[in-house]
Design an enzyme around this catalytic site. Structure first.
Site, PDB file in Angstrom:
ATOM      1  CE  LYS A   1      -6.050  -0.346   3.140  1.00 49.25           C
ATOM      2  NZ  LYS A   1      -6.095  -1.399   4.168  1.00 49.25           N
TER       3      LYS A   1
ATOM      4  CG  HIS B   1      -2.043  -0.966   1.152  1.00 47.93           C
ATOM      5  ND1 HIS B   1      -3.075  -0.807   0.260  1.00 47.93           N
ATOM      6  CD2 HIS B   1      -2.292  -2.120   1.820  1.00 47.93           C
ATOM      7  CE1 HIS B   1      -3.929  -1.824   0.397  1.00 47.93           C
ATOM      8  NE2 HIS B   1      -3.470  -2.633   1.329  1.00 47.93           N
TER       9      HIS B   1
HETATM   10  C1  LIG Z   1      -8.399  -9.919   3.982  1.00 49.42           C
HETATM   11  C2  LIG Z   1      -7.080  -9.266   4.283  1.00 49.42           C
HETATM   12  C3  LIG Z   1      -6.453  -8.445   3.324  1.00 49.42           C
HETATM   13  C4  LIG Z   1      -5.251  -7.833   3.626  1.00 49.42           C
HETATM   14  N1  LIG Z   1      -4.582  -7.153   2.634  1.00 49.42           N
HETATM   15  C5  LIG Z   1      -3.406  -6.564   2.917  1.00 49.42           C
HETATM   16  C6  LIG Z   1      -2.668  -5.937   1.903  1.00 49.42           C
HETATM   17  O1  LIG Z   1      -2.997  -6.022   0.720  1.00 49.42           O
HETATM   18  N2  LIG Z   1      -1.547  -5.256   2.222  1.00 49.42           N
HETATM   19  C7  LIG Z   1      -1.127  -5.160   3.506  1.00 49.42           C
HETATM   20  O2  LIG Z   1      -0.144  -4.450   3.756  1.00 49.42           O
HETATM   21  N3  LIG Z   1      -1.761  -5.828   4.503  1.00 49.42           N
HETATM   22  C8  LIG Z   1      -2.873  -6.547   4.221  1.00 49.42           C
HETATM   23  N4  LIG Z   1      -3.520  -7.246   5.176  1.00 49.42           N
HETATM   24  C9  LIG Z   1      -2.972  -7.270   6.525  1.00 49.42           C
HETATM   25  C10 LIG Z   1      -1.805  -8.235   6.643  1.00 49.42           C
HETATM   26  O3  LIG Z   1      -2.054  -9.467   6.005  1.00 49.42           O
HETATM   27  C11 LIG Z   1      -1.552  -8.467   8.130  1.00 49.42           C
HETATM   28  O4  LIG Z   1      -1.447  -7.229   8.755  1.00 49.42           O
HETATM   29  C12 LIG Z   1      -0.288  -9.234   8.392  1.00 49.42           C
HETATM   30  O5  LIG Z   1      -0.221 -10.400   7.608  1.00 49.42           O
HETATM   31  C13 LIG Z   1      -0.226  -9.578   9.879  1.00 49.42           C
HETATM   32  O6  LIG Z   1       0.950 -10.287  10.103  1.00 49.42           O
HETATM   33  P1  LIG Z   1       1.268 -10.838  11.543  1.00 49.42           P
HETATM   34  O7  LIG Z   1       2.648 -11.350  11.476  1.00 49.42           O
HETATM   35  O8  LIG Z   1       0.933  -9.806  12.566  1.00 49.42           O
HETATM   36  O9  LIG Z   1       0.198 -11.987  11.782  1.00 49.42           O
HETATM   37  P2  LIG Z   1       0.169 -13.497  11.232  1.00 49.42           P
HETATM   38  O10 LIG Z   1       0.591 -13.598   9.825  1.00 49.42           O
HETATM   39  O11 LIG Z   1      -1.170 -14.035  11.565  1.00 49.42           O
HETATM   40  O12 LIG Z   1       1.284 -14.210  12.100  1.00 49.42           O
HETATM   41  C14 LIG Z   1       1.072 -14.534  13.447  1.00 49.42           C
HETATM   42  C15 LIG Z   1       1.724 -15.875  13.671  1.00 49.42           C
HETATM   43  O13 LIG Z   1       1.707 -16.186  15.044  1.00 49.42           O
HETATM   44  C16 LIG Z   1       1.526 -17.569  15.168  1.00 49.42           C
HETATM   45  N5  LIG Z   1       1.023 -17.837  16.509  1.00 49.42           N
HETATM   46  C17 LIG Z   1      -0.161 -17.468  17.038  1.00 49.42           C
HETATM   47  N6  LIG Z   1      -0.273 -17.903  18.302  1.00 49.42           N
HETATM   48  C18 LIG Z   1       0.876 -18.558  18.576  1.00 49.42           C
HETATM   49  C19 LIG Z   1       1.350 -19.249  19.723  1.00 49.42           C
HETATM   50  N7  LIG Z   1       0.613 -19.353  20.822  1.00 49.42           N
HETATM   51  N8  LIG Z   1       2.577 -19.821  19.679  1.00 49.42           N
HETATM   52  C20 LIG Z   1       3.330 -19.740  18.546  1.00 49.42           C
HETATM   53  N9  LIG Z   1       2.916 -19.104  17.422  1.00 49.42           N
HETATM   54  C21 LIG Z   1       1.709 -18.522  17.454  1.00 49.42           C
HETATM   55  C22 LIG Z   1       0.529 -17.885  14.078  1.00 49.42           C
HETATM   56  O14 LIG Z   1       0.529 -19.258  13.739  1.00 49.42           O
HETATM   57  C23 LIG Z   1       1.004 -16.991  12.952  1.00 49.42           C
HETATM   58  O15 LIG Z   1       1.897 -17.638  12.066  1.00 49.42           O
HETATM   59  C24 LIG Z   1      -4.692  -7.956   4.910  1.00 49.42           C
HETATM   60  C25 LIG Z   1      -5.305  -8.781   5.856  1.00 49.42           C
HETATM   61  C26 LIG Z   1      -6.462  -9.475   5.518  1.00 49.42           C
HETATM   62  C27 LIG Z   1      -7.052 -10.433   6.483  1.00 49.42           C
END
Ligand SMILES: Cc1cc2nc3c(=O)[nH]c(=O)nc-3n(C[C@H](O)[C@H](O)[C@H](O)COP(=O)(O)OP(=O)(O)OC[C@H]3O[C@@H](n4cnc5c(N)ncnc54)[C@H](O)[C@@H]3O)c2cc1C
Length: 489
Positions: free
Chosen positions: A253, A52
């Protein structure tokens, strides 16, 4: 197992791995723990994959600030980490007078957020760029720093670089509880035992509030918001060249149409508040809403070329902004939570912010002189020029054996995906790294072959090979006639 680390990072999504890579710059003992057999299996694997530009989030929010900085960092790191990012530009398209006013507001918001190069395009200019847009198009906001990326590839690139710089990654390691003593964290209890640590980063996606609560911090809750998608086959070609948004609503969006870095096209997502953090189902109603949204922007979108559907969960926190701060009432626990969109784009900047918080919380950060910011250059066989292909086959004949015919993935590519740092351990792990199984036949041909290769390379029996998650075994026993992939010839 009883281990000790300076910092434990919970979660192997884009945020956890970006933090790991940023912390790998310092002389620290860092362990990243992920509950699944592979990285990038939470929200990071199911989103719109858009880089983005940063005009969407409200001025002054973390979302706005970290989006613009994250976009800048991705562009700066693209080469050194070999990130698959294409700056194809994004368009917000207005189809009525009210929409034109929204474009002006977004333009001004983008200017205040510091987004470079935004321009308002006339109806003629936008239709010239995207001829398949609805004739109702009245104008668009164009962002040249908008783009698309490969979310798994980027996550794996961060993780691989972190590992090359000394970070330990433990998969199938679920954090059950954060241990706190005298209001200070002392470690985490995991499915693989206790890891002692004074600093813990909570990057657990939709489960970040569960992790926080396990440390007696009830200061935020995560409310999942589902988004469903349809993915169209490559045969659709360049039906759209840019990322195309409608004018946004309060919660989303809107339904986007965009190419992927692998030359597919996707439409979606919708936005549905749900309770179940594991609900990744797609529904007929959800898909109907996506189809209607897509058609209102690009009426001729060839939806008959749909090859698969999927859903992802946004981790929405109370207050709707990212929650990146020390825990309430517990020293040593830092939250990187509520990372909904644009979290994929913001991740490198979130990582910078987490490092600053750790510093201000008392962690000594001494730069490593031998930190290597680069990953070795790596391209799949199909993407090489002819002389390089010949050289690869001469060195290793397995590059001449095509395993996935839809995506032209060779056995050499699959071996590389299995044996490189943070390598694939599952069928879908191979798919995410090579695209074997992501093509038109969705793994119908190559699935059994990749299974055999995994069995051989990981030295596990075929019934022990999993599709993706912990218990997702593919076979109960070996089936007569299962394709054998023999030892290297
Ligand atoms: C529909 C949708 C569209 C989106 N589009 C965009 C986009 O186009 N561009 C953009 O910039 N962002 C986008 N986003 C947002 C983006 O995908 C997320 O912000 C980002 O992937 C979040 O990453 P994260 O590492 O925080 O979470 P996650 O990818 O969920 O990683 C968290 C990890 O923690 C692990 N975990 C959880 N609990 C435990 C535990 N107890 N012990 C060990 N491991 C654990 C999980 O298994 C997981 O792998 C979108 C999100 C969605 C849902």
């Amino acid at each position: 197992m009883r281990k000790k680390a300076d910092v434990v990072i919970i979660g192997g999504g884009i945020v956890g791995t970006a933090v790991a890579r940023e912390l790998a710059r310092f002389k620290l003992d860092i362990t990243l723990v992920e509950q699944h057999p592979d990285l990038s299996m939470g929200t990071t694997k199911a989103n719109s994959a858009i880089l983005h530009a940063g005009f969407d989030a409200a001025v002054g929010t973390l979302k706005a600030k970290l989006n613009v900085r994250g976009n800048e960092l991705y562009r700066a790191w693209q080469e050194e980490l070999g990130l698959d990012i294409k700056l194809i530009g994004s368009l917000v398209v207005a189809t009525d007078e009210e929409g034109l006013l929204v474009l002006e507001q977004l333009h001004e918001r983008g200017r205040q957020n510091g987004v470079p190069g935004l321009v308002l395009l006339s109806r003629e200019a936008v239709l010239e760029r995207e001829p398949h847009l609805t004739p109702a198009t009245l104008g668009a906001l164009f962002a040249p720093t908008g783009g698309i990326m490969d979310p798994f590839g980027v996550t794996l690139a961060f993780a691989e670089n972190a590992v090359r710089n000394g970070v330990e990654v433990l998969t199938e390691c679920k954090v059950e509880q954060v241990e706190v003593s005298d209001d200070e964290v002392v470690g985490v209890h995991t499915s693989q035992g206790f890891i002692e640590a004074r600093y813990i980063i909570n990057a657990a996606g939709v489960h970040a509030d569960d992790i926080s609560r396990s440390a007696n911090d009830h200061s935020f809750a995560i409310h999942p918001r589902k988004g469903e998608y349809m993915l169209l086959d490559k045969s659709v070609g360049n039906f759209v060249r840019s990322v195309i948004f409608p004018t946004p609503s309060k919660v989303s969006k809107g339904i986007v149409i965009a190419p992927t870095v692998h030359h597919n096209t996707f439409v979606g997502p919708n936005a549905l508040a749900i309770d179940d953090k594991e609900d990744l189902s797609t529904t007929a109603e959800g898909l109907a809403a996506i189809v209607a949204g897509a058609k209102s922007l690009v009426p001729g979108v060839p939806l008959n070329a749909a090859i698969t559907q999927f859903a992802g969960l946004r981790a929405v926190a109370d207050g709707d902004d990212f929650v990146i701060r020390p825990a309430t009432g517990v020293r040593g626990l830092i939250h990187a939570a509520g990372i909904q969109s644009p979290g994929l784009t913001a991740a490198p900047a979130i990582a910078e912010m987490v490092v600053d918080i750790l510093r201000s919380e008392g962690l000594s950060l001494h730069a490593k002189i031998d930190f290597c910011p680069e990953n070795p250059a790596r391209a799949l066989f199909r993407d090489q020029e002819a002389p390089e292909k010949q050289k690869l086959i001469a060195e290793n004949p397995l590059y001449g054996r095509v395993i996935c015919r839809c995506e032209m993935v060779t056995e050499g590519d699959i071996l590389d995906a299995i044996h490189r740092p943070c390598g694939a351990r599952t069928l879908d792990g191979v798919k995410r790294r090579t695209r074997a199984g992501m093509g038109r036949c969705q793994g119908g041909f190559c699935g059994p072959r990749v299974t055999s290769i995994l069995s051989r390379e990981l030295k596990i029996p075929i019934p022990a090979v999993r599709k993706d998650t912990a218990g997702s075994f593919l076979f109960f026993d070996k089936i007569r006639g299962t394709h054998e992939v023999k030892d290297h010839e």
